[in-house]
Design a protein around this motif. Sequence first.
Motif, mmCIF file in Angstrom:
data_model
loop_
_atom_site.group_PDB
_atom_site.id
_atom_site.type_symbol
_atom_site.label_atom_id
_atom_site.label_comp_id
_atom_site.label_asym_id
_atom_site.label_seq_id
_atom_site.Cartn_x
_atom_site.Cartn_y
_atom_site.Cartn_z
ATOM 1 N N GLU A 27 0.691 -1.377 -0.001
ATOM 2 C CA GLU A 27 0.011 0.028 0.069
ATOM 3 C C GLU A 27 0.776 1.318 0.023
ATOM 4 N N ASP B 41 1.527 5.142 0.597
ATOM 5 C CA ASP B 41 0.754 6.234 1.550
ATOM 6 C C ASP B 41 1.310 7.300 0.815
ATOM 7 N N ASP B 42 0.897 8.541 1.223
ATOM 8 C CA ASP B 42 0.974 9.945 0.926
ATOM 9 C C ASP B 42 2.577 10.068 1.477
ATOM 10 N N ASP C 195 5.352 8.663 0.259
ATOM 11 C CA ASP C 195 6.077 7.386 -0.013
ATOM 12 C C ASP C 195 6.900 7.826 -1.359
#
Length: 448
Positions: A343, A345-346, A348
Amino acid sequence: MEIEIATIGGFEEVGRQMTAVRAGEDVVVFDMGLNLSQVLIHDNVETEQMHSLDLIDMGAIPDDRVMSDLEGDVQAIVPTHGHLDHIGAISKLAHRYNAPVVATPYTIELVKQQVKGENKFSVDNDLVKMDAGGTMSIGPQCELEFVNVSHSVIDAINPVLHTPEGSVVYGLDKRIDHNPVIGDPIDMERFREIGREDNGVLCYIEDCTNAGHKGRTPSESVARTHLKDTLQSIEDYDGGIVATTFSSHIARVKSLVEFAEEIGRKPVLLGRSMEKYSGTAERLDFVEFPGDLGMYGHRKSVDRTFKRIMKEGKEKFLPVVTGHQGEPRAMLTRMARGETPFELDDGDKVIFSARVIPEPTNEGQRYQAERLLKMQGARIYDEIHVSGHLREEGHYQMLDALQPQHVIPGHQDLQGFAPYVDLAESQGYAVGRDLHVTRNGNMITLVE
C-alpha cells in the motif's frame, strides 16, 4: 572479395535489430531482435505462441526474407548483448539458418532462456560462447573478433568481421566508459588498432540513439554517485521507498542493493525479469549479492513478499521492482493500480533509476503509471540514470579511432539519423558516396 550488407531490421526504428554481412560466399548475421513496442500495443499477446510470419507482419521482428537475395551461406548468428531488441527474435528466426549462435557467456545464457520459452519453433542451433577479445574463423579468409564495450547490460561486445578488403565493425550498442561499475572499460585501444591495421575499416555500422545529444555520455560510476546521493537524502524517511530500473542493468541493480543496506533497509528484487537477469548474472559470477538477498519472480511469491513488508514495516525494506517504462503487467504498474498487497501512502518515494525510452508507446505508458502513483500520494524521483549509448562526442571519438571508408547509421528512424549524418558530413563523408542512409530490407554493395 565481394562485400555486401543487408540492412534487415532497426534501420527505421529503435528495435528489432538485424544486419547481415556477406564476404564472398560467407555470411554473418548480427543481432536478431524484437521491437517490444509493436507487441505492447496489442492486448494479451504472447509472442511465444505466435508464428514468425505473424510477428513480421506486426513489425515486431525483422523481415529476414531479404536474406534469400544474399548469395552465400550463413556461418554465424552474432548477438551483441542480451537486450531483447537484439536477441528477442532468435527463437523465431535462428532455426532457418544452419549456423551457430556465437555470443559472450552472459548473452548466450539469456539466449538459452529465450529459446527454452519458445513454444512454436524448435531451435537447435549450436550455442557457442566467446569472450571479449576472442576470435573465430569465418570461412577460409575471414575472421570474427569480439571487442569489449560498455553498455547498460553486462558482457556486451562490438563484433568485427575482418575480411581481405578491410574490417566491418558492427557498432551497436555502447558508450565510452572508462570507469564502469561492473566489467572492464571499453577497449578503445583495440578500436584504434583495427582502424590502422591492414586495409583498415571498410565499413562502420553505428547506433544513432543519442547522436543528437551534445557532449559525451557519462560513466555508469556517475549514475552510481547520483543514486547514492538520492537514497542518502531520504535516509531518514520512515515510510515506503520503492526503486525501479532496467532489469538487465546489473550494475544499477548492484548499486541499489548496496545503497539500500547502507541506509538501513533490506533490499529485495521483485518481478520475473528482475529475477531472471540478476539470478543469471549471479550464477555466472558476474556479480556477488548478499547471501540473504531475496529474488522473486512468480506473482504469488511477490505478493507474499509484499504482505511481509506491510506486516514488518515498509521502513525496513527497499523493493527493487520491474516497471520503469510503465509496462502494463510489470510490478510497479500493478502497485500503482493498487493490485498488490503493498500500500502506497502519501509521501512514499518512488525512484526511477531509468529514463523513458523515447518511443510513443513507452512514453504513454510511463506517463500513465506516474499519474497513478501520484494519485496515491507518491513522490517521484526521476532520471537517476546515464544512457548506455554514445552522445555526439563519443560518435566523433569512434569515427576518429576507426577512420572507416564507409559509414551506415542504424538503430533509429530517418529523423533520428539526421544528427549523425550532420556529424559524419562534417568529417568529410557524403550521403550517397560513403555515408549510406538506408531502410529495412535494403542491400548495400561495398565491394563488387
